[in-house]
Motif scaffolding. Structure first.
Motif, PDB file in Angstrom:
ATOM      1  N   LYS A  55      -6.620  -6.625   4.199  1.00  0.00           N
ATOM      2  CA  LYS A  55      -6.168  -5.539   5.075  1.00  0.00           C
ATOM      3  C   LYS A  55      -6.640  -4.190   4.538  1.00  0.00           C
ATOM      4  O   LYS A  55      -6.705  -3.970   3.338  1.00  0.00           O
ATOM      5  N   LYS A  56      -6.962  -3.277   5.456  1.00  0.00           N
ATOM      6  CA  LYS A  56      -7.283  -1.899   5.085  1.00  0.00           C
ATOM      7  C   LYS A  56      -6.128  -0.980   5.445  1.00  0.00           C
ATOM      8  O   LYS A  56      -5.910   0.034   4.807  1.00  0.00           O
ATOM      9  N   GLU A  57      -5.396  -1.378   6.481  1.00  0.00           N
ATOM     10  CA  GLU A  57      -4.282  -0.563   6.959  1.00  0.00           C
ATOM     11  C   GLU A  57      -3.275  -1.480   7.640  1.00  0.00           C
ATOM     12  O   GLU A  57      -3.643  -2.471   8.253  1.00  0.00           O
ATOM     13  N   ASP A  77      -6.623  -5.777  -1.675  1.00  0.00           N
ATOM     14  CA  ASP A  77      -5.593  -6.456  -0.901  1.00  0.00           C
ATOM     15  C   ASP A  77      -5.985  -7.924  -0.713  1.00  0.00           C
ATOM     16  O   ASP A  77      -7.062  -8.229  -0.188  1.00  0.00           O
ATOM     17  N   VAL A 137       0.513   6.755   4.541  1.00  0.00           N
ATOM     18  CA  VAL A 137      -0.427   7.857   4.749  1.00  0.00           C
ATOM     19  C   VAL A 137      -0.137   8.612   6.039  1.00  0.00           C
ATOM     20  O   VAL A 137      -0.645   9.711   6.248  1.00  0.00           O
ATOM     21  N   ASP A 138       0.682   8.025   6.918  1.00  0.00           N
ATOM     22  CA  ASP A 138       0.992   8.697   8.181  1.00  0.00           C
ATOM     23  C   ASP A 138       2.196   8.006   8.810  1.00  0.00           C
ATOM     24  O   ASP A 138       2.587   6.910   8.409  1.00  0.00           O
ATOM     25  N   ASN A 158      -3.761  -1.428  -0.481  1.00  0.00           N
ATOM     26  CA  ASN A 158      -4.330  -1.298  -1.818  1.00  0.00           C
ATOM     27  C   ASN A 158      -5.790  -1.734  -1.789  1.00  0.00           C
ATOM     28  O   ASN A 158      -6.202  -2.521  -0.936  1.00  0.00           O
ATOM     29  N   GLY A 186       0.815  -1.209   0.000  1.00  0.00           N
ATOM     30  CA  GLY A 186       0.000   0.000   0.000  1.00  0.00           C
ATOM     31  C   GLY A 186       0.845   1.254   0.000  1.00  0.00           C
ATOM     32  O   GLY A 186       2.012   1.239  -0.389  1.00  0.00           O
ATOM     33  N   GLU A 187       0.240   2.344   0.478  1.00  0.00           N
ATOM     34  CA  GLU A 187       0.844   3.672   0.435  1.00  0.00           C
ATOM     35  C   GLU A 187       0.973   4.258   1.839  1.00  0.00           C
ATOM     36  O   GLU A 187       0.065   4.126   2.661  1.00  0.00           O
ATOM     37  N   VAL A 201       2.282   4.132   8.849  1.00  0.00           N
ATOM     38  CA  VAL A 201       0.873   3.789   8.690  1.00  0.00           C
ATOM     39  C   VAL A 201       0.660   3.658   7.192  1.00  0.00           C
ATOM     40  O   VAL A 201       0.806   4.629   6.443  1.00  0.00           O
ATOM     41  N   LYS A 247      -1.800   2.588   4.110  1.00  0.00           N
ATOM     42  CA  LYS A 247      -3.148   2.297   3.632  1.00  0.00           C
ATOM     43  C   LYS A 247      -3.017   1.216   2.576  1.00  0.00           C
ATOM     44  O   LYS A 247      -2.307   1.377   1.582  1.00  0.00           O
TER      45      LYS A 247
END
Length: 183
Positions: A152-154, A148, A129-130, A145, A126-127, A141, A143
């Motif tokens: 997973k969301k995070e 996924d 984000v924090d 894809n 993912g990317e 943190v 986020k």
């Protein structure tokens, strides 16, 4: 002088938030300062400082500062408590160009935002984000894809250089990690 009396920045350089003004302190226009810099008082080394007033960055000048159960400062032109109160909870920023240059191995957190995170097996996690400071080590943190495979969301990935973080490529905007995608 009130918040409305300050002139806006003429050149829009990227502003980086380095702290915020707290409550007024005393009756002569002083303000408490919450610093986000590694060494708190280093916030006063940056010139000029800016305050975020209703979404606009305006230049402010620190007349004086001192340590008092944290940090307090007096801004030029603020002479009474009521004037200082208009700055309470405003973000303090500096131009990105005023920040010290880092070595190739060092990064400002802001540079990591938006980077893609890939594990050593090539799976896109993912990317960024924090980032969170936990006291012992920072945590990415990420986020996940949209599709996924692990649902997973995070993901929270510890920023342990060499152990978990294998490489950071500024050009490709990618961070390679040794991390199980199911975790």
């Amino acid at each position: 002088m009130s918040v409305e009396g300050k002139e806006s920045m003429s050149k829009q350089d990227e502003i980086i938030v380095v702290g915020k003004f707290g409550a007024s302190y005393g009756i002569r226009g002083w303000l408490k300062v919450i610093s986000y810099t590694d060494i708190a008082e280093n916030i006063f080394d940056y010139k000029p400082l800016h305050a975020n007033v209703r979404g606009e960055w305006v230049e402010v000048s620190v007349e004086s500062w001192k340590r008092h159960k944290g940090l307090v400062c007096k801004l030029d032109g603020l002479n009474v408590r009521e004037e200082a109160q208009t700055y309470t909870n405003l973000e303090i920023g500096v131009a990105a160009s005023a920040l010290p240059k880092l070595s190739e191995e060092e990064f400002y957190w802001r540079e990591l935002f938006g980077m893609q995170v890939i594990n050593v097996q090539g799976y896109g996690l993912g990317e960024v984000v924090d980032l969170m400071a936990t006291g012992s080590n920072d945590v990415l943190v990420v986020k996940a894809n949209l599709k996924d495979a692990f649902g997973k969301k995070e993901r929270l990935i510890p920023f342990l250089d060499g152990q978990v973080i294998k490489s950071i490529d500024r050009t490709a905007q990618r961070i390679e990690v040794d991390w199980d995608p199911g975790f």
